[in-house]
Design an enzyme around this catalytic site. Structure first.
Site, PDB file in Angstrom:
ATOM      1  N   ASP A  22       0.861  -1.168   0.000  1.00  0.00           N
ATOM      2  CA  ASP A  22       0.000   0.000   0.000  1.00  0.00           C
ATOM      3  C   ASP A  22       0.903   1.225   0.000  1.00  0.00           C
ATOM      4  O   ASP A  22       2.110   1.119   0.155  1.00  0.00           O
ATOM      5  CB  ASP A  22      -0.904  -0.033   1.233  1.00  0.00           C
ATOM      6  CG  ASP A  22      -0.122   0.250   2.496  1.00  0.00           C
ATOM      7  OD1 ASP A  22      -0.713   0.697   3.466  1.00  0.00           O
ATOM      8  OD2 ASP A  22       1.095   0.032   2.477  1.00  0.00           O
ATOM      9  N   ASP A  72      -8.270  -7.596   0.212  1.00  0.00           N
ATOM     10  CA  ASP A  72      -7.305  -7.795   1.300  1.00  0.00           C
ATOM     11  C   ASP A  72      -8.015  -7.444   2.591  1.00  0.00           C
ATOM     12  O   ASP A  72      -8.859  -6.528   2.610  1.00  0.00           O
ATOM     13  CB  ASP A  72      -6.076  -6.890   1.121  1.00  0.00           C
ATOM     14  CG  ASP A  72      -6.270  -5.546   1.817  1.00  0.00           C
ATOM     15  OD1 ASP A  72      -6.854  -4.646   1.174  1.00  0.00           O
ATOM     16  OD2 ASP A  72      -5.893  -5.406   3.001  1.00  0.00           O
TER      17      ASP A  72
HETATM   18  C1  LIG Z   1      -3.256  -1.991   0.715  1.00  0.00           C
HETATM   19  C2  LIG Z   1      -4.025  -0.896   0.661  1.00  0.00           C
HETATM   20  C3  LIG Z   1      -3.633   0.288  -0.140  1.00  0.00           C
HETATM   21  O1  LIG Z   1      -3.647   1.373   0.780  1.00  0.00           O
HETATM   22  C4  LIG Z   1      -3.515   2.599   0.266  1.00  0.00           C
HETATM   23  O2  LIG Z   1      -2.502   2.842  -0.350  1.00  0.00           O
HETATM   24  N1  LIG Z   1      -4.534   3.490   0.500  1.00  0.00           N
HETATM   25  C5  LIG Z   1      -5.733   3.115   1.003  1.00  0.00           C
HETATM   26  N2  LIG Z   1      -5.840   2.061   1.826  1.00  0.00           N
HETATM   27  C6  LIG Z   1      -7.096   1.738   2.315  1.00  0.00           C
HETATM   28  C7  LIG Z   1      -7.222   0.683   3.232  1.00  0.00           C
HETATM   29  C8  LIG Z   1      -8.483   0.389   3.740  1.00  0.00           C
HETATM   30  N3  LIG Z   1      -8.907  -0.529   4.678  1.00  0.00           N
HETATM   31  C9  LIG Z   1     -10.262  -0.324   4.789  1.00  0.00           C
HETATM   32  N4  LIG Z   1     -11.074  -1.018   5.635  1.00  0.00           N
HETATM   33  C10 LIG Z   1     -10.538  -1.969   6.569  1.00  0.00           C
HETATM   34  N5  LIG Z   1     -10.702   0.638   3.977  1.00  0.00           N
HETATM   35  C11 LIG Z   1      -9.627   1.129   3.327  1.00  0.00           C
HETATM   36  C12 LIG Z   1      -9.505   2.161   2.419  1.00  0.00           C
HETATM   37  C13 LIG Z   1      -8.237   2.478   1.921  1.00  0.00           C
HETATM   38  C14 LIG Z   1      -8.051   3.589   1.025  1.00  0.00           C
HETATM   39  O3  LIG Z   1      -9.009   4.292   0.653  1.00  0.00           O
HETATM   40  N6  LIG Z   1      -6.811   3.879   0.606  1.00  0.00           N
END
Ligand SMILES: C=CCOC(=O)Nc1nc2cc3[nH]c(NC)nc3cc2c(=O)[nH]1
Length: 373
Positions: A93, A267
């Site tokens: 991420d 994920d």
């Molecule tokens: C691997 C992930 C990539 O993460 C990013 O680079 N940015 C990002 N991560 C999120 C992770 C989330 N987990 C949940 N719920 C448990 N909602 C999420 C929303 C996002 C998001 O809008 N952006």
């Protein structure tokens, strides 16, 4: 395996899609569940086990790894794959979401995000370019743009501001990523629970012609039906020939329904984190093994399972381990839960291939109601 990043649609059943992402380090069967390996480990698991259960790809978190052991250090040690002994694809991420949820002081502006490390309090600045640089140092196969995820409920103008900035950051990340044929940089659709903002975000990212698209800003406190409504707006605005990744989702029920709304990749920390706290996912629903009613139950979680954690250990023993806060408790339940999630994904893929996804969904949800008998 291919020298470049390719996504192939193999079958569809309604909006559900069965596909395959091919990359130099391996092929990802979709719909796919990606176990979360936050700081270079899928907690309480050996990666050989994670692979054996059917995972084709795992996640690494940029935020954690940049703080410890450090991105440049991982690069000096030969990259994340060599460091953790996983030679298949890794998705990292961008760190944005973790900064917003984990670090104390944080300031966000056009340049990027400034934050204090939750490890040692040191100050860091992460720009879209630095996020891509870090993910490159980790030798990540699928890199995520830096974005701003807004927790829901939120003011519409706040959601719009964050969505627009995430679009500008997507362009900067695309430029910083450049042209790396065997790797991919995914854009992240934002827009909260506002349909027209979701559509605007998806169409603008589509114009950037990226290799894949994540749907962000969901599973952040909104009801499941709002999440599914946003998928109904977002997926049709994304190119059908590119993979769609719903971030942070979710429970087995979330996954089952999101596949029916057109999602390819998932994920979630749910199977591993809740396993460490004593929650077991099974074909017949969830079982909280902290509960005293299991104290003398000699049955395993599911004697028909091929997973040793599920088939060979009594609920009484699992209850004892969890109550005693023994490491083996979290290990066995993480193993059981990841086995269940991958078994669910395999069932989903097969049902789409055979054109019987609606029946599969209904049967699976019916079985969950049976409880643990
Ligand atoms: C691997 C992930 C990539 O993460 C990013 O680079 N940015 C990002 N991560 C999120 C992770 C989330 N987990 C949940 N719920 C448990 N909602 C999420 C929303 C996002 C998001 O809008 N952006």
């Amino acid at each position: 395996m291919t020298e470049t990043f390719q996504f192939k649609l193999l079958a569809t059943d309604g909006k559900a899609r069965r596909g395959e992402v091919s990359m130099p380090r391996g092929t990802i069967r979709t719909p796919a569940f990606m176990p979360v390996g936050t700081v270079g480990t899928v907690k309480a698991m050996y990666l050989d086990q994670v692979r054996e259960l059917g995972a084709d790809i795992i996640l690494g978190n940029t935020y954690h790894l940049m703080l410890r052991p450090g991105a440049e250090r991982v690069a000096r040690l030969g990259g994340l794959h060599n460091f953790i002994r996983w030679d298949r694809p890794i998705l990292t991420d961008s760190g944005g979401f973790q900064v917003m949820s984990l670090s104390s002081l944080r300031k966000l502006n056009e340049q990027g995000v400034t934050f204090k490390s939750h490890v040692d309090g040191a100050l860091y600045h992460m720009s879209p370019e630095r996020s891509i640089e870090i993910q490159g140092l980790l030798d990540s196969d699928i890199q995520m743009q830096l974005d701003e995820c807004v927790a829901l409920p939120a003011e519409p103008n706040e959601i719009e501001r964050a969505m627009e900035m995430s679009l500008r950051w997507a362009e900067r990340c695309k430029a910083a990523f450049g042209d790396q044929p065997g790797k991919a940089m995914f854009g992240i659709v934002q827009g909260g629970d506002i349909p027209k903002l979701r559509e605007r975000s998806a169409l603008a990212l589509r114009d950037l012609d990226l290799k894949g698209y994540a749907v962000g800003g969901l599973a952040v406190g909104e009801p499941q039906e709002v999440m599914l409504d946003m998928l109904d707006v977002t997926c049709p605005a994304l190119p059908a020939e590119k993979p769609r990744y719903l971030m942070g989702v979710g429970t087995p029920d979330d996954i089952l329904k999101s596949v029916a709304h057109g999602i390819d990749m998932f994920d979630c920390v749910m199977p591993t984190r809740s396993g460490r706290h004593g929650l077991a996912f099974t074909r017949y629903g969830r079982i909280n093994l902290r509960n005293a009613r299991h104290a003398e139950d000699t049955r395993p979680l599911d004697e028909q399972s091929t997973c040793p954690a599920t088939r060979d250990y009594s609920r009484a023993y699992l209850h004892h381990l969890i109550r005693s806060n023994e490491s083996l408790g979290g290990m066995l339940l993480s193993w059981n839960n990841l086995a269940y999630y991958q078994e669910l994904m395999a069932g989903i893929r097969k049902a789409i291939e055979e054109g019987r996804y609606a029946d599969f969904m209904a049967e699976t949800q019916e079985n969950w109601k049976r409880g643990d008998l």
